[in-house]
Scaffold this active site. Structure first.
Site, PDB file in Angstrom:
ATOM      1  N   GLU A   1      21.352  -0.034 -13.140  1.00 47.05           N
ATOM      2  CA  GLU A   1      21.829   1.247 -12.621  1.00 47.05           C
ATOM      3  C   GLU A   1      23.068   1.064 -11.727  1.00 47.05           C
ATOM      4  O   GLU A   1      23.109   0.172 -10.890  1.00 47.05           O
ATOM      5  CB  GLU A   1      20.726   1.940 -11.820  1.00 47.05           C
ATOM      6  CG  GLU A   1      19.490   2.281 -12.641  1.00 47.05           C
ATOM      7  CD  GLU A   1      19.752   3.323 -13.725  1.00 47.05           C
ATOM      8  OE1 GLU A   1      20.783   4.009 -13.663  1.00 47.05           O
ATOM      9  OE2 GLU A   1      18.905   3.433 -14.637  1.00 47.05           O
TER      10      GLU A   1
ATOM     11  N   ARG B   1      10.069  16.345 -12.208  1.00 45.21           N
ATOM     12  CA  ARG B   1       9.520  17.109 -13.344  1.00 45.21           C
ATOM     13  C   ARG B   1       7.995  17.041 -13.352  1.00 45.21           C
ATOM     14  O   ARG B   1       7.320  17.969 -13.774  1.00 45.21           O
ATOM     15  CB  ARG B   1      10.100  16.538 -14.650  1.00 45.21           C
ATOM     16  CG  ARG B   1       9.822  17.366 -15.880  1.00 45.21           C
ATOM     17  CD  ARG B   1      10.669  16.872 -17.053  1.00 45.21           C
ATOM     18  NE  ARG B   1      10.535  15.442 -17.306  1.00 45.21           N
ATOM     19  CZ  ARG B   1       9.470  14.872 -17.875  1.00 45.21           C
ATOM     20  NH1 ARG B   1       8.440  15.586 -18.243  1.00 45.21           N
ATOM     21  NH2 ARG B   1       9.441  13.567 -18.084  1.00 45.21           N
TER      22      ARG B   1
ATOM     23  N   CYS C   1      12.284   6.579  -9.071  1.00 42.94           N
ATOM     24  CA  CYS C   1      13.157   5.397  -9.169  1.00 42.94           C
ATOM     25  C   CYS C   1      14.486   5.642  -8.459  1.00 42.94           C
ATOM     26  O   CYS C   1      14.955   4.796  -7.692  1.00 42.94           O
ATOM     27  CB  CYS C   1      13.392   5.020 -10.629  1.00 42.94           C
ATOM     28  SG  CYS C   1      11.908   4.337 -11.386  1.00 42.94           S
TER      29      CYS C   1
ATOM     30  N   HIS D   1      16.280  -0.442 -14.865  1.00 50.54           N
ATOM     31  CA  HIS D   1      15.266   0.261 -15.648  1.00 50.54           C
ATOM     32  C   HIS D   1      14.944  -0.549 -16.905  1.00 50.54           C
ATOM     33  O   HIS D   1      15.838  -1.154 -17.507  1.00 50.54           O
ATOM     34  CB  HIS D   1      15.768   1.650 -16.067  1.00 50.54           C
ATOM     35  CG  HIS D   1      15.328   2.752 -15.147  1.00 50.54           C
ATOM     36  ND1 HIS D   1      16.206   3.557 -14.467  1.00 50.54           N
ATOM     37  CD2 HIS D   1      14.081   3.202 -14.804  1.00 50.54           C
ATOM     38  CE1 HIS D   1      15.527   4.440 -13.742  1.00 50.54           C
ATOM     39  NE2 HIS D   1      14.238   4.243 -13.927  1.00 50.54           N
TER      40      HIS D   1
HETATM   41  N1  PCA Z   1       9.854   4.931 -13.404  1.00 52.11           N
HETATM   42  C1  PCA Z   1       9.988   6.221 -12.785  1.00 52.11           C
HETATM   43  C2  PCA Z   1       9.275   6.115 -11.472  1.00 52.11           C
HETATM   44  C3  PCA Z   1       8.480   4.870 -11.546  1.00 52.11           C
HETATM   45  C4  PCA Z   1       8.960   4.164 -12.738  1.00 52.11           C
HETATM   46  O1  PCA Z   1       8.603   3.034 -13.100  1.00 52.11           O
HETATM   47  C5  PCA Z   1      11.447   6.658 -12.666  1.00 52.11           C
HETATM   48  O2  PCA Z   1      12.277   6.237 -13.488  1.00 52.11           O
HETATM   49  O3  PCA Z   1      11.764   7.445 -11.770  1.00 52.11           O
END
Ligand code: PCA
Length: 219
Positions: free
Chosen positions: A79, A89, A142, A166
């Protein structure tokens, strides 16, 4: 010795596992000579960032990388930016569901990751695994954890670098999902994280063997 704190979330949204923590816990104790400390954190708007803050105070890492699941993405994504917005959501694991609110009234509109995002992506690719730069970490937990972490590092721990990765669904999570849902094996995911962390520890411009790749999105 360089210390890297790597966090992974617990399962949320009805999933039985979170591939983020499953892959994080497979990481070796040492990457590129740096000590690797791993931690599971809750998928919760309040407790998630608080757990990261406590771990930073306790472990005094040089680099902090949080890892989360992005179901539907096909590759590791590093990111670039976290935004000062919570728009949930679905409720988090504590039932909290903020809608359209700032994460920190006194924070910047956004913070850029301070880890070498492009070099990390390139190092994963150079080892034969798919990775991309992502320009949105979403508006759920996240993004919140990444935002609070970068806010904290900026104010209280200058010099400590931070960012977020991610990961896709693990293969087992897609068995009951529609045909074509992307996934990655946990060992491949763990290896990809290792190569990304290796580049973060290395620090330099590190544009990879293939040279500076063209990054960015046209939409
Ligand atoms: N993914 C979610 C929150 C926790 C996770 O592993 C996100 O992308 O916000």
């Amino acid at each position: 010795m360089t210390t890297v704190l790597v966090t992974g979330f617990d399962p949320f949204g009805g999933e039985k596992v979170n591939p983020a923590y499953e892959a994080v816990r497979m990481l070796p104790d040492r990457i590129a000579g740096a000590r690797v400390i791993t931690l599971e954190i809750p998928t919760a708007f309040t407790r998630g960032p608080a757990a990261v803050e406590r771990a930073i105070e306790r472990e005094r890492p040089d680099i902090v990388i949080s890892v989360g699941q992005a179901g539907g993405r096909s590759a590791i994504t590093v990111e670039k930016v976290a935004v000062n917005l919570a728009e949930a959501r679905i409720p988090d694991n504590d039932g909290e569901q903020p809608m359209g609110v700032a994460l920190r009234e006194d924070g910047d509109a956004a913070y850029f990751a301070t880890i070498p995002v492009e070099a990390m992506v390139m190092n994963v690719r150079d080892h034969g695994l798919p990775a991309f730069v992502s320009y949105t970490a979403g508006t759920y937990v996240c993004n919140s954890v990444m935002y609070h972490m970068l806010y904290l590092l900026d104010r209280r721990f200058p010099g400590v670098r931070g960012g977020f990765i991610h990961v896709p669904y693990a293969i087992g999570q897609t068995v009951d999902k529609p045909n074509g849902t992307p996934s990655m094996s946990l060992p491949d995911m763990a290896k990809a994280l290792e190569y990304a962390i290796e580049a973060a520890v290395g620090g330099g411009a590190g544009d990879g063997e293939s040279g500076r790749a063209v990054m960015g999105e046209t939409h």
